[in-house]
Each structure stands twice: as structure tokens, then as C-alpha cells.
Design a protein around this motif. Structure first.
Motif, PDB file in Angstrom:
ATOM      1  N   TYR A 255       0.829  -1.213   0.000  1.00 50.85           N
ATOM      2  CA  TYR A 255       0.000   0.000   0.000  1.00 50.85           C
ATOM      3  C   TYR A 255       0.868   1.270   0.000  1.00 50.85           C
ATOM      4  O   TYR A 255       0.575   2.224  -0.734  1.00 50.85           O
ATOM      5  CB  TYR A 255      -0.922   0.000   1.218  1.00 50.85           C
ATOM      6  CG  TYR A 255      -2.051   1.000   1.142  1.00 50.85           C
ATOM      7  CD1 TYR A 255      -3.278   0.651   0.591  1.00 50.85           C
ATOM      8  CD2 TYR A 255      -1.886   2.300   1.618  1.00 50.85           C
ATOM      9  CE1 TYR A 255      -4.317   1.578   0.516  1.00 50.85           C
ATOM     10  CE2 TYR A 255      -2.902   3.225   1.547  1.00 50.85           C
ATOM     11  CZ  TYR A 255      -4.122   2.863   0.994  1.00 50.85           C
ATOM     12  OH  TYR A 255      -5.141   3.779   0.918  1.00 50.85           O
ATOM     13  N   LEU A 256       1.907   1.280   0.855  1.00 51.34           N
ATOM     14  CA  LEU A 256       2.718   2.490   1.019  1.00 51.34           C
ATOM     15  C   LEU A 256       4.075   2.419   0.320  1.00 51.34           C
ATOM     16  O   LEU A 256       4.753   3.436   0.203  1.00 51.34           O
ATOM     17  CB  LEU A 256       2.940   2.778   2.509  1.00 51.34           C
ATOM     18  CG  LEU A 256       1.679   3.067   3.335  1.00 51.34           C
ATOM     19  CD1 LEU A 256       2.046   3.296   4.790  1.00 51.34           C
ATOM     20  CD2 LEU A 256       0.927   4.280   2.779  1.00 51.34           C
ATOM     21  N   HIS A 321      -0.901   2.654   9.294  1.00 48.21           N
ATOM     22  CA  HIS A 321      -0.996   1.447   8.452  1.00 48.21           C
ATOM     23  C   HIS A 321      -2.407   1.444   7.842  1.00 48.21           C
ATOM     24  O   HIS A 321      -3.351   0.844   8.381  1.00 48.21           O
ATOM     25  CB  HIS A 321      -0.765   0.201   9.302  1.00 48.21           C
ATOM     26  CG  HIS A 321      -0.602  -1.048   8.484  1.00 48.21           C
ATOM     27  ND1 HIS A 321      -1.174  -1.225   7.240  1.00 48.21           N
ATOM     28  CD2 HIS A 321       0.066  -2.206   8.748  1.00 48.21           C
ATOM     29  CE1 HIS A 321      -0.862  -2.416   6.770  1.00 48.21           C
ATOM     30  NE2 HIS A 321      -0.104  -3.031   7.660  1.00 48.21           N
ATOM     31  N   PRO A 322      -2.570   2.092   6.685  1.00 50.16           N
ATOM     32  CA  PRO A 322      -3.918   2.263   6.106  1.00 50.16           C
ATOM     33  C   PRO A 322      -4.611   0.963   5.701  1.00 50.16           C
ATOM     34  O   PRO A 322      -5.839   0.931   5.587  1.00 50.16           O
ATOM     35  CB  PRO A 322      -3.656   3.139   4.871  1.00 50.16           C
ATOM     36  CG  PRO A 322      -2.316   3.754   5.097  1.00 50.16           C
ATOM     37  CD  PRO A 322      -1.544   2.758   5.894  1.00 50.16           C
ATOM     38  N   SER A 324      -4.254  -2.164   7.307  1.00 53.55           N
ATOM     39  CA  SER A 324      -4.226  -3.202   8.332  1.00 53.55           C
ATOM     40  C   SER A 324      -5.652  -3.599   8.725  1.00 53.55           C
ATOM     41  O   SER A 324      -6.548  -2.747   8.804  1.00 53.55           O
ATOM     42  CB  SER A 324      -3.484  -2.703   9.577  1.00 53.55           C
ATOM     43  OG  SER A 324      -3.590  -3.628  10.628  1.00 53.55           O
ATOM     44  N   LEU A 325      -5.859  -4.885   8.985  1.00 51.14           N
ATOM     45  CA  LEU A 325      -7.157  -5.369   9.449  1.00 51.14           C
ATOM     46  C   LEU A 325      -7.243  -5.386  10.965  1.00 51.14           C
ATOM     47  O   LEU A 325      -8.296  -5.711  11.517  1.00 51.14           O
ATOM     48  CB  LEU A 325      -7.399  -6.787   8.910  1.00 51.14           C
ATOM     49  CG  LEU A 325      -7.339  -6.938   7.384  1.00 51.14           C
ATOM     50  CD1 LEU A 325      -7.582  -8.391   6.994  1.00 51.14           C
ATOM     51  CD2 LEU A 325      -8.349  -6.020   6.715  1.00 51.14           C
ATOM     52  N   ALA A 326      -6.141  -5.001  11.632  1.00 50.99           N
ATOM     53  CA  ALA A 326      -6.122  -5.020  13.094  1.00 50.99           C
ATOM     54  C   ALA A 326      -6.263  -3.638  13.704  1.00 50.99           C
ATOM     55  O   ALA A 326      -6.838  -3.469  14.779  1.00 50.99           O
ATOM     56  CB  ALA A 326      -4.830  -5.662  13.595  1.00 50.99           C
ATOM     57  N   SER A 327      -5.741  -2.622  13.026  1.00 44.56           N
ATOM     58  CA  SER A 327      -5.765  -1.261  13.564  1.00 44.56           C
ATOM     59  C   SER A 327      -5.394  -0.302  12.446  1.00 44.56           C
ATOM     60  O   SER A 327      -4.874  -0.706  11.400  1.00 44.56           O
ATOM     61  CB  SER A 327      -4.778  -1.136  14.728  1.00 44.56           C
ATOM     62  OG  SER A 327      -4.606   0.211  15.108  1.00 44.56           O
ATOM     63  N   GLU A 328      -5.650   0.980  12.686  1.00 44.43           N
ATOM     64  CA  GLU A 328      -5.233   1.974  11.696  1.00 44.43           C
ATOM     65  C   GLU A 328      -3.741   2.273  11.800  1.00 44.43           C
ATOM     66  O   GLU A 328      -3.171   2.967  10.962  1.00 44.43           O
ATOM     67  CB  GLU A 328      -6.026   3.272  11.887  1.00 44.43           C
ATOM     68  CG  GLU A 328      -5.837   3.920  13.247  1.00 44.43           C
ATOM     69  CD  GLU A 328      -6.599   5.231  13.379  1.00 44.43           C
ATOM     70  OE1 GLU A 328      -6.488   6.070  12.455  1.00 44.43           O
ATOM     71  OE2 GLU A 328      -7.300   5.395  14.386  1.00 44.43           O
ATOM     72  N   PHE A 329      -3.125   1.745  12.865  1.00 41.24           N
ATOM     73  CA  PHE A 329      -1.688   1.936  13.075  1.00 41.24           C
ATOM     74  C   PHE A 329      -0.981   0.576  13.024  1.00 41.24           C
ATOM     75  O   PHE A 329      -1.611  -0.481  13.085  1.00 41.24           O
ATOM     76  CB  PHE A 329      -1.418   2.611  14.422  1.00 41.24           C
ATOM     77  CG  PHE A 329      -2.112   3.929  14.590  1.00 41.24           C
ATOM     78  CD1 PHE A 329      -1.740   5.028  13.825  1.00 41.24           C
ATOM     79  CD2 PHE A 329      -3.151   4.076  15.505  1.00 41.24           C
ATOM     80  CE1 PHE A 329      -2.374   6.250  13.974  1.00 41.24           C
ATOM     81  CE2 PHE A 329      -3.794   5.291  15.657  1.00 41.24           C
ATOM     82  CZ  PHE A 329      -3.411   6.386  14.904  1.00 41.24           C
ATOM     83  N   VAL A 330       0.332   0.627  12.934  1.00 35.21           N
ATOM     84  CA  VAL A 330       1.138  -0.600  12.933  1.00 35.21           C
ATOM     85  C   VAL A 330       1.028  -1.283  14.294  1.00 35.21           C
ATOM     86  O   VAL A 330       1.127  -0.638  15.343  1.00 35.21           O
ATOM     87  CB  VAL A 330       2.617  -0.282  12.629  1.00 35.21           C
ATOM     88  CG1 VAL A 330       3.508  -1.495  12.881  1.00 35.21           C
ATOM     89  CG2 VAL A 330       2.767   0.179  11.182  1.00 35.21           C
TER      90      VAL A 330
END
Length: 369
Positions: A255-256, A321-322, A324-330
Motif C-alpha cells: 500500500y505504502l 498502516h492504512p 491493516s485489518l487489526a488497527s489503523e496503526f502498525v
């Protein structure tokens, strides 16, 4: 795990100290042997002379020689300070004692001119060879003994002042010029040694360090873990490891971009370095996005606390982390295990890997133990 290579100036000071320390002991040995030879020579060639007076005259040089033999000049000194006081004191005392010995010869027989001059030349050459790394220290015996030789030639040997002074100045000029040449060689040798140490250190770092994160690599971690397992086997003290994996790291790269993914790895490495501070603790990059932490003398409860702190600090870092299925962050999935007696490195890491995948298969952004 970083090993510092000494600077050139520091290494030069160390090498100079070591050389001068050996030189002082070598001069002490030479002085002691010469003193013994002189005593025997006087007793044999002049049996009518007062043995007590001769013995007392040679006592100072004997004592200072014995002191130099037993004294360790390389110890009890701050090596980071260019301070050669102990060498100056010893050399000055040794020179004065040799002046007394030469006076002993001259007062016992004015015909001792050849003996005295030969002795002074031998002593001067010995001091020049022994003290060349330090110009200031070298000048002390050369000036004192050279001046004494001039005085002896004028007052004892009845030679005009002009010739002895010219000889002394010429000798002094040759000594200083030679010292400058040899000092350059000495400094180049030390510089080459420092450069070799630096290259070896860099090669060791490349062999044991992950180039991107600057943490230990898997090879170094396995080596340290083996040592700590052996230590725990002997002492019975606990040992724990934490194996962690960045959640959905491939999605972050896709993504990034890989550059942003590398930045994430570097930032996580910095976070781990700040959290894992004890001297024997080891943080390592164990795989692509896998990191591992070694915690000697730490039980399971203590290791879980460390894992929780890492989780909290990572959330506060808020690395986006745009995808991620766990959080908006790493986030991290972590497996924490404690070593038990008889457990090998492979079994310990496999156990931590199993715990890690328990988290990855169920919830992510969590800790299993």
C-alpha cells in the motif's frame, strides 16, 4: 553490541605508555648490570680503595635500578590523560645517579677519562633508544648528561670549552632529528594498527548486525541465546524470549511502498532499543518483519510485562498502516515463552513461534504465552 575502535590519539598514548614502561624496566636492568660490573672492576683493579666508600657511592644507582625492576609503570595512571610524570621522575633520578657514578670514577682517578666517556656514551645511546616516543622525556637525559660531559671535559680533562660545546650541540641536533624521523615511523605504525582494528571491527559488525535496523542479526542472536541457555543450565536462573511479527506487513509494503516499510522496521528497531536496556538483553531482527528479544534472568511474568510495554509504546508511536485489518496503526503479534531446563535453542524458538502464530491465527495485535 557496538564495539568502539580506539581513536588514533588514544591508541598512540597507550602504545607510548607501554613502550616507555618497558623501556624504564630495560634501563633498570642495564643500570643494575653496569653497576655490578663497575663495582667488581673497582674492587679488582683498585684493591687498596675503600670498599665501603665505593659501595655507598653505588648504592643510589643500585636502589633506583631495583625500584625500576619491581615497579609497574603501566598501572595506576589515567590512560586518557597525557601525563608522563612517573617516567620523568624515574628517568631524572636515574640520570642523577649515573652522574654520581661518573663522579666516583673521576674522583678516584683522573686517568678514568676514557672509562667515563665510554660509560656516558653508552648511557646516552641507551636513553635515546629507550625514550624516543616522547621527545620531552628524551631531552631530559640528553641535556643533563651532555652538559655533564662538557663540564667534565673542561674541568677534569682540561679541554677548551669550545670543542665540547660544539660536540654536545651537534650530538643534540642529531638526536632530535633522528627522534623526529623515528617518531613519524612510530606514529605511522600506530595509525596502521588503529586502521586495522577499525576494519576488523567493521567486518565484525557487518557479520553480526542487520544492515537496515542496526540490531543484531539472527546469527548473533542465536549465538547469544546459546550462551545464555548454558548460563541458565549452570545457575538455574530463568530465561525468556519474545518473538514478534508486524501485523499485515506485506499489505503495508504493497500500500505504502517498500521505502515506507523499511522506515517502519527502523522505527520499531529504535523502539525496541529504548525498551530493552539491560547489558545482557539482546534485540535482533530475526526475519523479514520478525523481531526477537532475549531476556536473561527474566521469568515469564517479567517477559510479559516487557511485551506489554512494547505494545503500549508502539501504539503511542502511531505509525500509520492504512491497509491493516487489526488497527489503523502498525501493531505487533507477540509470542512470549520461558526457557525450561533441558530445552534446546531450537525447541525454545519453536515454542515462541507456535505462540506467535496462535495470536496471528486468532486476533493479531496481542500477546500469547
Amino acid at each position: 553490541m557496538q564495539t568502539k575502535t580506539p581513536t588514533f590519539e588514544f591508541q598512540l598514548h597507550i602504545e607510548t605508555q607501554q613502550y616507555l614502561a618497558k623501556s624504564c624496566r630495560w634501563l633498570s636492568v642495564l643500570s643494575f648490570i653496569l653497576t655490578f660490573v663497575i663495582f667488581v672492576s673497582i674492587v679488582i683493579n683498585n684493591p687498596d680503595k675503600d670498599i665501603v666508600f665505593t659501595s655507598l657511592s653505588l648504592t643510589p644507582i643500585t636502589l633506583i635500578s631495583l625500584f625500576g625492576l619491581i615497579h609497574n609503570f603501566a598501572l595506576s595512571e589515567n590512560l586518557q590523560v597525557n601525563n608522563y610524570k612517573r617516567f620523568y621522575a624515574f628517568i631524572f633520578a636515574l640520570v642523577l645517579c649515573w652522574v654520581l657514578v661518573c663522579n666516583l670514577f673521576l674522583f678516584q682517578a683522573l686517568s678514568a677519562q676514557t672509562t667515563v666517556e665510554s660509560l656516558i656514551h653508552l648511557i646516552l645511546i641507551s636513553f635515546v633508544v629507550a625514550l624516543f616516543p616522547s621527545r620531552g622525556l628524551l631531552i631530559v637525559p640528553v641535556l643533563i648528561i651532555g652538559a655533564y660531559l662538557v663540564i667534565a671535559r673542561v674541568f677534569f680533562f682540561s679541554i677548551d670549552l669550545f670543542i665540547p660545546v660544539i660536540k654536545m650541540l651537534s650530538f643534540f641536533a642529531v638526536i632530535i632529528s633522528g627522534q623526529q624521523v623515528v617518531e613519524k615511523w612510530f606514529r605511522k605504525a600506530v595509525f596502521k594498527d588503529v586502521e586495522n582494528q577499525r576494519l576488523v571491527s567493521e567486518l565484525n559488525q557487518l557479520a553480526l548486525t542487520d544492515s537496515l535496523t542496526k540490531l543484531s542479526n539472527r546469527r548473533h542472536f542465536d549465538s547469544m541465546l546459546n550462551k545464555e541457555i548454558q548460563h541458565s543450565e549452570r545457575t538455574g536462573l530463568p530465561l525468556s524470549i519474545i518473538l514478534m511479527d508486524i501485523d499485515y506487513f506485506k499489505k503495508l509494503n504493497d500500500y505504502l511502498g517498500h521505502q515506507r516499510g523499511d522506515e517502519c522496521l527502523v522505527e520499531l528497531a529504535k523502539l525496541l532499543t529504548k525498551q530493552i536496556k539491560r547489558p545482557r538483553d539482546v534485540c535482533a531482527r530475526y526475519g523479514g518483519e520478525e523481531f526477537i528479544v532475549l531476556l536473561p534472568e527474566t521469568d515469564l511474568s517479567g517477559a510479559i510485562d516487557v511485551a506489554n510495554n512494547i505494545k503500549i509504546q508502539l501504539s503511542q508511536m502511531a505509525f500509520k498502516h492504512p491497509d491493516s485489518l487489526a488497527s489503523e496503526f502498525v501493531t505487533l503479534s507477540q509470542g512470549v515463552v520461558q526457557w525450561h531446563s533441558g530445552m534446546t535453542l531450537e525447541r525454545l524458538v519453536k515454542h515462541a513461534d507456535d505462540k506467535l502464530y496462535e495470536v496471528k491465527d486468532s486476533s493479531r495485535n496481542n500477546i500469547a504465552h
